[in-house]
Design an enzyme around this catalytic site. Structure first.
Site, PDB file in Angstrom:
ATOM      1  N   LYS A 228     -85.497 -97.392  49.996  1.00  0.00           N
ATOM      2  CA  LYS A 228     -84.926 -96.251  50.712  1.00  0.00           C
ATOM      3  C   LYS A 228     -83.444 -96.494  50.962  1.00  0.00           C
ATOM      4  O   LYS A 228     -83.058 -97.503  51.568  1.00  0.00           O
ATOM      5  CB  LYS A 228     -85.611 -96.131  52.070  1.00  0.00           C
TER       6      LYS A 228
HETATM    7  C1  E4P Z   1     -88.980 -90.671  56.335  1.00  0.00           C
HETATM    8  O1  E4P Z   1     -89.373 -91.301  55.394  1.00  0.00           O
HETATM    9  C2  E4P Z   1     -88.786 -91.192  57.711  1.00  0.00           C
HETATM   10  O2  E4P Z   1     -89.456 -92.407  57.847  1.00  0.00           O
HETATM   11  C3  E4P Z   1     -89.386 -90.300  58.757  1.00  0.00           C
HETATM   12  O3  E4P Z   1     -90.064 -89.211  58.225  1.00  0.00           O
HETATM   13  C4  E4P Z   1     -88.517 -90.019  59.930  1.00  0.00           C
HETATM   14  O4  E4P Z   1     -89.222 -89.177  60.827  1.00  0.00           O
HETATM   15  P1  E4P Z   1     -88.805 -88.948  62.336  1.00  0.00           P
HETATM   16  O5  E4P Z   1     -87.767 -87.902  62.370  1.00  0.00           O
HETATM   17  O6  E4P Z   1     -90.076 -88.474  62.990  1.00  0.00           O
HETATM   18  O7  E4P Z   1     -88.319 -90.268  62.857  1.00  0.00           O
END
Ligand code: E4P
Length: 289
Positions: A96
């Site tokens: 990521k």
């Molecule tokens: C995406 O891969 C992130 O890990 C995640 O969806 C972030 O979500 P949040 O806004 O609930 O922290």
């Protein structure tokens, strides 16, 4: 649609995997922090390396692991470390990379894009994360990202905050109603001319919700045949999952609690209770052999 679980909590990953509906996992530093704190609260010492290896083993599908740096060269170095340490476990690591690592408009804006381009050229799959606009998603695809993660919930939070709407973390955002209200208010302001109409604007540069963001990204990718897979991320409730599924999104990465919300309905429970009560002895006999 593939279902990934958005967590670094091994208990949640293993339980969701046991349900037979899990296609992958997405983590980020905040989710790792939460998992580590949970382990510590239970008095458990953990080796982060062993813990991540166990995550990779627990699912037959991509596991996104995020870099922590902000400069392009740092992120490429960290991505290689993550890939070398963990991809051998189950051949399922995706790196990521934040689409833009800037903290302010004065910082470098394209470090993430450069890292994505380079890692993909080495054959290391990337997931462009923290995507809040269709334009960012377009750039991620141009750089060759294997996955792109538009953040639905955070876009909804931002728009609601700008309008001044108070809401709970998991509340559904009724953006269609807001668009209608906006249209009506604009009509009323028409006599004030362009400025009066433009002053009524409840969206974020034409985006009214995370679901609309996903819709636009799908449209753009289809228009040009980009192969980058779209992961609807930052999901807060089951209705959002339904809406992105109706759009035909490739993947939704869903928190454990929302996957549980997807299976539950009051009338299903009520019906199940009645079916159980209504089993007559004659029917029971069939199962006794
Ligand atoms: C995406 O891969 C992130 O890990 C995640 O969806 C972030 O979500 P949040 O806004 O609930 O922290």
């Amino acid at each position: 649609m593939k279902i990934f679980i958005d967590t670094a909590d091994l208990d949640e990953i293993k339980e969701a995997a046991s349900w037979g509906i899990l296609d992958g996992v997405t983590t980020n530093p905040s989710l790792i922090k939460k998992a580590v704190e949970k382990m510590k609260a239970r008095g458990k010492q953990i080796s982060m390396e062993d813990y991540i290896k166990e995550i990779c083993r627990s699912v037959d599908g991509p596991v996104s692991l995020e870099v922590k740096g902000r400069r392009y060269d740092e992120m490429v170095r960290e991505a290689k470390i993550l890939y070398e340490k963990f991809n051998g476990v189950n051949n399922n690591v995706v790196i990521k990379i934040p689409i833009n690592t800037a903290f302010s408009p004065d910082d470098e804006q394209f470090e993430g894009i450069k890292a994505i381009k380079e890692l993909e050229s080495f054959g290391i799959p990337t997931n462009a994360t923290l995507v809040m606009t269709p334009e960012q998603a377009l750039l991620a695809a141009k750089a060759g990202a294997s996955y792109v993660s538009p953040f639905l919930g955070r876009v909804d939070d931002f728009i609601r905050k700008n309008i001044g709407i108070k809401h709970g973390k998991m509340d559904y955002w009724d953006y269609e109603a807001i668009e209608l209200i906006e249209q009506e208010e604009r009509k009323k302001n028409i006599e004030k001319g362009y400025e009066g109409v433009a002053a009524i604007n409840y969206g974020d540069n034409g985006i009214y919700s995370g679901v609309e963001l996903v819709y636009d990204v799908i449209e753009i990718y289809e228009a040009y045949g980009y192969e980058t897979k779209i992961i609807a991320a930052s999901i807060r409730n089951a209705r959002q999952v339904r809406q992105v599924a109706m759009l035909g999104v490739d993947i939704a990465t869903i928190p454990f609690i929302v996957i549980k919300e997807m299976i539950s309905h009051y009338k299903t429970m009520e019906g199940m209770k009645k079916f159980s009560e209504d089993v007559v002895e004659e029917y029971e006999e069939i199962f006794k052999s």
